[in-house]
Design a protein around this motif. Structure first.
Motif, mmCIF file in Angstrom:
data_model
loop_
_atom_site.group_PDB
_atom_site.id
_atom_site.type_symbol
_atom_site.label_atom_id
_atom_site.label_comp_id
_atom_site.label_asym_id
_atom_site.label_seq_id
_atom_site.Cartn_x
_atom_site.Cartn_y
_atom_site.Cartn_z
ATOM 1 N N GLU A 1 -3.105 13.893 -5.670
ATOM 2 C CA GLU A 1 -3.663 14.593 -4.522
ATOM 3 C C GLU A 1 -4.875 15.434 -4.933
ATOM 4 N N ARG A 2 -4.766 16.127 -6.084
ATOM 5 C CA ARG A 2 -5.893 16.938 -6.545
ATOM 6 C C ARG A 2 -7.076 16.068 -6.941
ATOM 7 N N GLN B 1 -7.904 13.186 -5.622
ATOM 8 C CA GLN B 1 -8.529 12.712 -4.378
ATOM 9 C C GLN B 1 -9.334 13.819 -3.702
ATOM 10 N N LEU B 2 -8.825 15.040 -3.701
ATOM 11 C CA LEU B 2 -9.554 16.158 -3.116
ATOM 12 C C LEU B 2 -10.850 16.444 -3.880
ATOM 13 N N THR B 3 -10.806 16.334 -5.186
ATOM 14 C CA THR B 3 -12.014 16.551 -5.993
ATOM 15 C C THR B 3 -13.060 15.498 -5.688
ATOM 16 N N GLU B 4 -12.642 14.248 -5.594
ATOM 17 C CA GLU B 4 -13.587 13.166 -5.282
ATOM 18 C C GLU B 4 -14.193 13.341 -3.894
ATOM 19 N N SER B 5 -13.377 13.723 -2.909
ATOM 20 C CA SER B 5 -13.908 13.910 -1.553
ATOM 21 C C SER B 5 -14.872 15.093 -1.498
ATOM 22 N N PHE B 6 -14.640 16.130 -2.299
ATOM 23 C CA PHE B 6 -15.531 17.277 -2.337
ATOM 24 C C PHE B 6 -16.883 16.903 -2.957
ATOM 25 N N LYS B 7 -16.837 16.081 -4.018
ATOM 26 C CA LYS B 7 -18.083 15.675 -4.679
ATOM 27 C C LYS B 7 -18.942 14.788 -3.783
ATOM 28 N N THR B 8 -18.320 13.982 -2.965
ATOM 29 C CA THR B 8 -19.077 13.050 -2.117
ATOM 30 C C THR B 8 -19.433 13.640 -0.755
ATOM 31 N N LYS B 9 -19.017 14.860 -0.459
ATOM 32 C CA LYS B 9 -19.296 15.487 0.832
ATOM 33 C C LYS B 9 -20.802 15.750 0.963
ATOM 34 N N ARG C 1 -22.197 19.658 1.094
ATOM 35 C CA ARG C 1 -21.957 20.430 -0.123
ATOM 36 C C ARG C 1 -23.279 20.681 -0.823
#
Length: 180
Positions: free
Chosen positions: A144-145, A147-155, A158
């Motif tokens: 889960e962490r 996936q959250l890191t990857e989604s934050f980087k691709t936002k 940001r």
């Protein structure tokens, strides 16, 4: 007088013979274990349930000065001829137990326990002084962490590092500027 001395000698012989015939025979008593016979204090003695350890933690506690050559040879087989703080792990088998019995006054032997279960690999295993083998868990990130890191980087909204540096520099140079 001779008759009196003769009677004394005879009475001593009878008394000695009397004690020899009243000796107790221990041959049929005792509990036979592999390698020795145990004579319990009470006749209704029962062994407590005990699970023997698979491994021993062996540490030398005495110096080798004045130790006979055959005991030094046994210590060399266990690789305990170095420093006193050296520790080895020995299997609990009859051959090793027989050799450890001969040098028991030179070493400290503690059974190894596995409170966290038997380790599958030696990585992360720590042997404590009391004989406990603890397995430390490796730190792994959760899915889960990740996936959250990857989604934050691709936002898209940001701010990346370059944008943050430019904004910080702009605020530094125009610190007293009241216009926003």
């Amino acid at each position: 007088m001779a008759n009196f001395l003769k009677n004394i000698n005879i009475s001593k012989n009878i008394q000695r013979f009397y004690f020899r015939t009243r000796r107790y025979d221990w041959a049929d008593e005792g509990i036979q274990y592999p390698g020795f016979k145990y004579y319990p204090r009470y006749p209704d003695f029962k062994d407590p349930p005990y699970e023997p350890s698979k491994l021993f933690r062996v540490q030398r506690i005495k110096h080798l000065k004045g130790v006979p050559h055959y005991e030094k040879h046994i210590l060399a087989e266990f690789q305990l001829t170095g420093k006193l703080s050296d520790v080895v792990i020995v299997k609990n088998i009859p051959e090793n137990n027989q050799r450890l019995w001969k040098i028991k006054h030179l070493v400290e032997i503690k059974p190894i326990t596995f409170p966290d279960g038997f380790p599958s690999s030696p990585k992360g295993a720590v042997l404590k002084e009391n004989g406990e083998l603890r397995v430390t868990k490796t730190l792994e990130p959760s899915e889960e962490r990740l996936q959250l890191t990857e989604s934050f980087k691709t936002k898209g909204e940001r701010m990346d590092g370059d944008t943050l540096r430019r904004d910080s520099r702009k605020k530094w140079l125009n610190a007293w500027d009241t216009t926003f």
